[in-house]
Scaffold this motif. Structure first.
Motif, PDB file in Angstrom:
ATOM      1  N   GLY B 200      -1.275  16.099   0.968  1.00 24.92           N
ATOM      2  CA  GLY B 200      -1.021  15.055  -0.044  1.00 24.92           C
ATOM      3  C   GLY B 200      -0.251  13.899   0.560  1.00 24.92           C
ATOM      4  O   GLY B 200      -0.591  12.730   0.352  1.00 24.92           O
ATOM      5  N   ARG B 201       0.774  14.287   1.379  1.00 22.32           N
ATOM      6  CA  ARG B 201       1.607  13.244   1.988  1.00 22.32           C
ATOM      7  C   ARG B 201       0.770  12.395   2.945  1.00 22.32           C
ATOM      8  O   ARG B 201       0.862  11.172   2.970  1.00 22.32           O
ATOM      9  CB  ARG B 201       2.760  13.908   2.745  1.00 22.32           C
ATOM     10  CG  ARG B 201       3.887  12.960   3.070  1.00 22.32           C
ATOM     11  CD  ARG B 201       5.017  13.661   3.752  1.00 22.32           C
ATOM     12  NE  ARG B 201       4.745  13.825   5.171  1.00 22.32           N
ATOM     13  CZ  ARG B 201       5.465  14.592   5.977  1.00 22.32           C
ATOM     14  NH1 ARG B 201       6.486  15.282   5.507  1.00 22.32           N
ATOM     15  NH2 ARG B 201       5.166  14.701   7.257  1.00 22.32           N
ATOM     16  N   ARG B 203      -2.403  11.934   2.823  1.00 18.48           N
ATOM     17  CA  ARG B 203      -3.319  11.099   2.047  1.00 18.48           C
ATOM     18  C   ARG B 203      -2.592   9.863   1.532  1.00 18.48           C
ATOM     19  O   ARG B 203      -3.085   8.745   1.621  1.00 18.48           O
ATOM     20  CB  ARG B 203      -3.886  11.921   0.883  1.00 18.48           C
ATOM     21  CG  ARG B 203      -5.064  11.286   0.200  1.00 18.48           C
ATOM     22  CD  ARG B 203      -5.751  12.208  -0.790  1.00 18.48           C
ATOM     23  NE  ARG B 203      -4.870  12.660  -1.833  1.00 18.48           N
ATOM     24  CZ  ARG B 203      -4.471  13.917  -1.976  1.00 18.48           C
ATOM     25  NH1 ARG B 203      -4.874  14.843  -1.116  1.00 18.48           N
ATOM     26  NH2 ARG B 203      -3.672  14.268  -2.943  1.00 18.48           N
ATOM     27  N   ILE B 204      -1.379  10.112   1.050  1.00 21.04           N
ATOM     28  CA  ILE B 204      -0.583   8.996   0.524  1.00 21.04           C
ATOM     29  C   ILE B 204      -0.238   8.021   1.645  1.00 21.04           C
ATOM     30  O   ILE B 204      -0.290   6.808   1.463  1.00 21.04           O
ATOM     31  CB  ILE B 204       0.685   9.530  -0.172  1.00 21.04           C
ATOM     32  CG1 ILE B 204       0.274  10.206  -1.480  1.00 21.04           C
ATOM     33  CG2 ILE B 204       1.676   8.428  -0.465  1.00 21.04           C
ATOM     34  CD1 ILE B 204       1.322  11.054  -2.103  1.00 21.04           C
ATOM     35  N   GLU B 205       0.054   8.594   2.844  1.00 23.41           N
ATOM     36  CA  GLU B 205       0.376   7.720   3.983  1.00 23.41           C
ATOM     37  C   GLU B 205      -0.822   6.846   4.340  1.00 23.41           C
ATOM     38  O   GLU B 205      -0.681   5.650   4.589  1.00 23.41           O
ATOM     39  CB  GLU B 205       0.771   8.583   5.193  1.00 23.41           C
ATOM     40  CG  GLU B 205       2.217   9.049   5.131  1.00 23.41           C
ATOM     41  CD  GLU B 205       2.548  10.042   6.240  1.00 23.41           C
ATOM     42  OE1 GLU B 205       3.693  10.500   6.258  1.00 23.41           O
ATOM     43  OE2 GLU B 205       1.664  10.361   7.067  1.00 23.41           O
ATOM     44  N   ARG B 206      -2.003   7.511   4.331  1.00 20.51           N
ATOM     45  CA  ARG B 206      -3.222   6.740   4.631  1.00 20.51           C
ATOM     46  C   ARG B 206      -3.454   5.656   3.587  1.00 20.51           C
ATOM     47  O   ARG B 206      -3.752   4.508   3.909  1.00 20.51           O
ATOM     48  CB  ARG B 206      -4.432   7.682   4.663  1.00 20.51           C
ATOM     49  CG  ARG B 206      -4.645   8.358   6.010  1.00 20.51           C
ATOM     50  CD  ARG B 206      -6.080   8.855   6.138  1.00 20.51           C
ATOM     51  NE  ARG B 206      -6.400   9.822   5.116  1.00 20.51           N
ATOM     52  CZ  ARG B 206      -6.142  11.111   5.191  1.00 20.51           C
ATOM     53  NH1 ARG B 206      -5.514  11.616   6.240  1.00 20.51           N
ATOM     54  NH2 ARG B 206      -6.484  11.933   4.215  1.00 20.51           N
ATOM     55  N   GLN B 207      -3.265   6.067   2.335  1.00 19.88           N
ATOM     56  CA  GLN B 207      -3.445   5.085   1.249  1.00 19.88           C
ATOM     57  C   GLN B 207      -2.451   3.946   1.371  1.00 19.88           C
ATOM     58  O   GLN B 207      -2.787   2.783   1.172  1.00 19.88           O
ATOM     59  CB  GLN B 207      -3.258   5.767  -0.104  1.00 19.88           C
ATOM     60  CG  GLN B 207      -4.480   6.540  -0.521  1.00 19.88           C
ATOM     61  CD  GLN B 207      -4.301   7.251  -1.841  1.00 19.88           C
ATOM     62  OE1 GLN B 207      -3.198   7.272  -2.370  1.00 19.88           O
ATOM     63  NE2 GLN B 207      -5.350   7.841  -2.344  1.00 19.88           N
ATOM     64  N   LEU B 208      -1.224   4.331   1.752  1.00 14.08           N
ATOM     65  CA  LEU B 208      -0.180   3.315   1.886  1.00 14.08           C
ATOM     66  C   LEU B 208      -0.551   2.320   2.977  1.00 14.08           C
ATOM     67  O   LEU B 208      -0.401   1.111   2.811  1.00 14.08           O
ATOM     68  CB  LEU B 208       1.153   3.975   2.216  1.00 14.08           C
ATOM     69  CG  LEU B 208       1.992   4.388   1.008  1.00 14.08           C
ATOM     70  CD1 LEU B 208       3.245   5.085   1.476  1.00 14.08           C
ATOM     71  CD2 LEU B 208       2.357   3.177   0.176  1.00 14.08           C
ATOM     72  N   SER B 306       6.505   8.141 -12.659  1.00 13.97           N
ATOM     73  CA  SER B 306       5.864   9.369 -13.153  1.00 13.97           C
ATOM     74  C   SER B 306       6.266   9.682 -14.588  1.00 13.97           C
ATOM     75  O   SER B 306       5.569  10.407 -15.289  1.00 13.97           O
ATOM     76  CB  SER B 306       6.224  10.541 -12.235  1.00 13.97           C
ATOM     77  OG  SER B 306       7.627  10.621 -12.104  1.00 13.97           O
TER      78      SER B 306
END
Lengths: 328, 701
Positions: B200-201, B203-208, B306
């Motif tokens: 998840g992290r 993925r979030i890093e990639r998205q970021l 959230s």
């Protein structure tokens, strides 16, 4: 072509194994020994002795498998033993007694029954134990306990303890009564009433009354109490039945045998059947004793002993008062 | 101690009973078997007494055994002796144990919940890298792993990194790659590892990284604001769009980019973004650092955490200034186009109307191009001239001209080129069948888009009947035999003046161009132009060109012009004068302007010149009338009045001629006597009317 079946194969399929046979033989030996000893000394009840032998054998061997075998045979042996034990019951003809004696005997038996039951309750004994002790004390000792036990379904340990306690109380009576007679200078007839009305086992009544030569009278009075077992068994079977007015078959057969043997059956046959019945019942008690842990029997403690003694004492005091008052 | 007392007491009782029994039994003389009874009784009593004594001990033992098995149960102190105390102590111990157990259970539960809820897999390795403990979720994922080597469970587990304390590793399980971060804590010989799924992290890093790329390289201005609408992120697109660097913009409120009058709208937009989540298509002006005003298309979106709380806003702005300008231009062009189209439609409509008018006009209308070809031809033209439209279009316009007027088209074009725009005159045209008709035409120039002459339009009205009647009337009315459109020569000036005066009386506009004094020649000064080189009002330079223009400028076609040639011949030679006469002849003939009389009495006109003049001009002949002139004049007056529907009285005759009543009566009596007029009563007035005989005379005349 018709197939032939070999006997060995049939035997294999039978539920009786070699171990079973050994066990049955052991129990039979116990029963037989108890019977033989009781013949030598009628004070020693064969049922009590068979139980004690069974306990000793069981606690010495400590064989769980054999214990299970013994346990398996108890439900088979017990009803048969009870039925056959009916021949030991001799219903007397009440017309042959003085009415005061009959009344005193019945009142005494009832008093002992109620006293033991009440004291047991006060001492917080279980209901089954109380009933066992009350019946054993008031009616006919060990045999009464053995007959009613399938009805009220007590623990094996309670059953064993009740038999031992009643035996002990009875034997105490056997020891004490001559002393009482010695110190109170009671007449032999009255002593016959005392022993017949208050002592537990038939054998003890016989032994204690022999000293004064009133054996017949005492046993006749005791016969009245023994006959009460028929009534008590009937009442208890109704009280403890799972459905209304249900009386187990072995009780019915026991009562039938008792009635039959004391009336129509020729005395010779009855006399010859009695040892068989006694051995059979003794064997059953041995089987019960075999499965009992002595430690757990011991756990019953001193309270039932006190109850039994106290209730018995009530009966003794009542009869002594009756005798002393000069009614008899 | 109390047990001991009880034991001694029991022993004493039994001994006493035994003593009493012994004595009694001996005295009674019972059998020795009674001793066996006693033994049995004592044994049984002892057994149960012992059982009674042992009961609490055994209960305690059972309780201990139960406690060891984990079943904590208390014992009931049945007595207050040592066993009772022991039971109380045991119960206290059990209570303590229960409390301890409970606290232990709670603690274990807490620990278990922590471990179970742990976001990751917890496992412990011994010094041989065998798994000695694993949490339930780890076992659920990898099966029963305890006792197995970690590398047998997790392929290529980097055991060499265990000492580093923290490393990342990829678990391959069921064909899936699970990136994990392993945190290792060494506890003696045990490695306690916590592997946490970081997919998840990642993925979030990639998205970021992806979003950062978008943020950095977007040409749109992307501005992130906090809840107070202060700028927190200012991307490169914003820098390029507004000219402020991130350092300058961060921390300022968004409305520093807006004109003041838009602040309220901005606040409204923020409110809407909070309520609706986003506000799109906000077209609003923004101010650049250099002060230039640009228009942006802005989208305002609220950012929620959230818990759904608003934590900020994203404003994405696109510069649409050029687009807006283009739109504006386009809009203006469109409006212009619409206007033109409207005008065009109106013009077209007008044209259609005009075309309809032209087509349905009672006049023949046609147009001729610069080379003399007919370009349009209306229905009336078809009727008047006989040629159908198909035949006429493209035909030479000279086909319409009679032989003597062949140069008319050329003449008209020349005139128009010279600047004459509303040329209107009477002329003649030849029909398809060869007959010549009189027409009155109006010529207008047709100019192309450059203003150049591209043709002429001609409106022709058939006046043949009218002309014939007019001519007939004029012939009857004129004293002399003259005809319109002609040039006449008179060698007697008085005759010329008389002709002019006669024509003036018949409604013509007289014009005398001479060197002689008007009173000498007996003409009104209004109709007189003195030939003189001096320029003043009422004079004309004796220049043939100027004289030509003067005569040409006379309006209408009923002009009676007298040109005195004597002074002109003095000033100019004959050839010039003769050329002037020729030009005037053309004009008078073609344009039918009226009657021109040239006159000369001097000797300057020799024989040859006289002959030449006679060739160009007609001579003036006097009409023969039987009645005296003065009487004839009266008849003509009455006739002319009758023609216009009036019936004059004696008084009118007196006033007209300036004569006395008697004279007028005498002249009227003469006409009455000849039966040329009759007197009729109109109310109380006596008026005169020409009789049929009088009309006949006038017609013959």
């Amino acid at each position: 072509m018709r197939e032939t079946v070999k006997l060995i194969e049939v035997a294999r399929e039978l539920p009786v194994s070699r171990k079973d046979l050994q066990m049955l033989l052991l129990l039979l030996v116990c029963g037989l020994m108890a019977y033989l000893i009781s013949i030598a000394n009628p004070a020693l009840e064969p049922l009590f002795l068979a139980l004690v032998f069974g306990i000793i054998a069981g606690n010495l061997q400590k064989d769980g498998e054999k214990g299970k075998i013994a346990e398996r045979y108890v439900p088979v042996l017990l009803p048969v033993g009870i039925t056959l034990y009916g021949v030991n019951i001799n219903i007397p003809y009440l017309g042959g007694f003085h009415p005061e004696v009959v009344a005193a005997t019945l009142i005494s038996a009832s008093l002992i029954f109620l006293a033991v039951f009440w004291i047991s309750s006060r001492l917080k004994l279980s209901k089954q134990m109380s009933v066992l002790l009350a019946c054993g004390s008031g009616i006919c000792g060990v045999s009464a306990i053995a007959i009613i036990s399938p009805l009220i379904k007590p623990k094996k340990e309670e059953f064993s303890a009740a038999i031992m306690i009643i035996t002990a109380v009875g034997l105490t009576g056997a020891i004490i009564y001559p002393t009482i007679a010695h110190f109170t200078n009671i007449s032999p007839e009255k002593f016959a009433v005392l022993s017949g009305a208050t002592l537990h086992q038939t054998g003890i009544v016989k032994i204690s009354s022999q000293l004064f030569g009133v054996e017949e009278e005492a046993l006749a009075i005791k016969g009245i109490r023994i006959a009460m077992i028929a009534l008590v068994v009937l009442v208890l079977s109704i009280i403890y039945s799972e459905s209304r007015f249900y009386v187990p078959w072995y009780i019915v057969s026991f009562l039938g045998v008792a009635l039959f043997s004391s009336t129509y059956l020729p005395s010779g046959i009855v006399q010859s059947l009695r040892p068989l019945a006694t051995v059979m019942f003794a064997t059953t008690l041995a089987a019960i004793g075999y499965t009992v842990n002595v430690g757990k029997v011991q756990r019953a403690g001193i309270r039932p002993l006190i109850a039994a003694y106290a209730g018995w004492m009530v009966g003794v005091v009542f009869i002594m008062l009756v005798i002393g008052s000069g009614v008899l | 101690m109390r047990v001991f007392v009880r034991f001694v007491l029991l022993f004493t009782i039994i001994s006493a009973i035994s003593l009493v029994l012994g004595i009694s039994l001996v005295e009674v003389g019972v059998s020795p078997s009674y001793y066996a009874y006693v033994l049995i009784v004592v044994l049984i009593i002892s057994l149960f007494s012992a059982g009674s004594i042992l009961e609490p001990v055994e209960e305690l033992r059972d309780a201990f055994q139960s406690a060891v098995r984990g079943e904590m149960r208390r014992v009931t102190p049945k007595s207050s002796d040592e066993f009772g105390e022991l039971a109380s102590a045991f119960n206290w111990m059990i209570e303590e144990l229960i409390r301890e157990k409970k606290s232990l259970e709670e603690s274990e539960k807490r620990f278990r919940s922590v471990v179970e809820e742990l976001d990751g897999w917890l496992f412990e390795l011994d010094s041989h890298h065998r798994i000695v403990f694993a949490t339930a979720n780890f076992k659920e994922k990898f099966g029963d792993v305890e006792g197995k080597y970690v590398r047998d469970v997790l392929d290529n587990f980097p055991i060499e990194k265990l000492e580093s304390g923290k490393f990342e590793y990829e678990i391959i399980k069921d064909g899936k790659i699970i990136p994990v971060e392993v945190v290792v804590k060494k506890d003696g010989e045990i490695y306690r590892c916590l592997a946490r799924d970081i997919s998840g992290r990642r993925r979030i890093e990639r998205q970021l990284a992806f979003f950062k790329g978008i943020l950095e390289h977007s040409v749109d201005a992307i501005v992130i604001l906090d809840v107070d609408s202060r700028i927190t992120v200012w991307n490169r697109g914003a820098e390029m769009m507004f000219g402020y660097t991130a350092g300058e913009a961060v921390g300022k409120p968004l409305n520093f980019l807006m004109p003041k009058e838009h602040w309220r709208q901005c606040t409204e937009n923020f409110k809407r973004a909070v309520v609706e989540g986003h506000v799109k298509d906000i077209e609003a002006p923004r101010i650049r650092k250099d002060g230039e005003l640009i228009i942006v298309d802005q989208t305002l979106t609220s950012i929620h955490d959230s818990n759904g709380e608003v934590v900020g806003f994203v404003a994405i702005m696109r510069d649409i200034t050029k687009r807006k300008r283009a739109e504006l231009d386009l809009k203006n062009s469109l409006e212009e186009l619409e206007k033109r189209t409207r005008e065009l439609l109106e013009v077209q409509k007008e044209l259609q109307q005009l075309a309809s008018i032209v087509e349905n006009s009672n006049d023949a209308i046609y147009s001729v191009d610069i080379v003399g070809r007919i370009r349009s031809w209306n229905r009336t033209a078809e009727k008047v001239f006989g040629w159908s439209k198909e035949e006429a279009i493209g035909m030479d316009a000279s086909a319409l001209l009679p032989e003597e007027l062949k140069g008319e088209t050329e003449f008209i074009i020349r005139r128009i080129r010279e600047g004459d725009s509303g040329l209107s005159f009477e002329t003649r045209r030849q029909r398809k069948d060869g007959t010549v008709i009189d027409v009155e035409i109006t010529v207008s120039p047709i100019l192309d888009e450059l203003g150049e002459l591209s043709g002429i339009s001609i409106i022709a009205r058939d006046i043949s009947e009218k002309k014939r009647a007019e001519r007939e009337a004029e012939k009857r009315m004129f004293k002399y035999d003259v005809e319109r459109g002609r040039i006449y020569f008179a060698d007697n000036f008085d005759l010329a003046v008389d002709v002019i005066n006669d024509l003036v009386k018949c409604g013509y506009t007289g014009r005398v161009i001479s060197r002689r004094y008007p009173e000498n020649i007996g003409v009104c000064e209004d109709n007189y132009i003195m030939l003189s080189s001096r320029k003043m009002k009422g004079t004309l330079d004796p220049d043939p060109e100027k004289i030509y223009r003067e005569i040409m400028s006379l309006p209408g076609w009923k002009n009676a012009v007298l040109l005195d040639l004597d002074y002109l011949l003095v000033k100019r030679n004959f050839e010039e004068v003769y050329e002037l006469i020729q030009r005037l002849k053309d004009v008078f003939f073609v344009l039918n302007k009226g009657i021109l009389i040239v006159c000369s009495e001097s000797d300057l006109v020799g024989e040859r010149e006289f002959e030449l003049l006679k060739m160009e001009c007609s001579g003036i002949k006097s009409r023969k009338v039987e009645i005296p002139d003065e009487v004839y004049e009266v008849l003509r007056f009455i006739y002319s009045k009758n023609k216009i529907g009036e019936r004059p009285s004696i008084k009118d005759v007196m006033n007209n001629f300036g004569i006395t009543r008697n004279t007028a009566k005498k002249r009227v009596q003469q006409l009455l006597d000849r039966g040329l007029i009759r007197i009729i009563k109109d109310g109380r007035f006596k008026v005169m009317e020409v009789t049929e005989d009088g009309r006949q005379i006038m017609r013959v005349a």
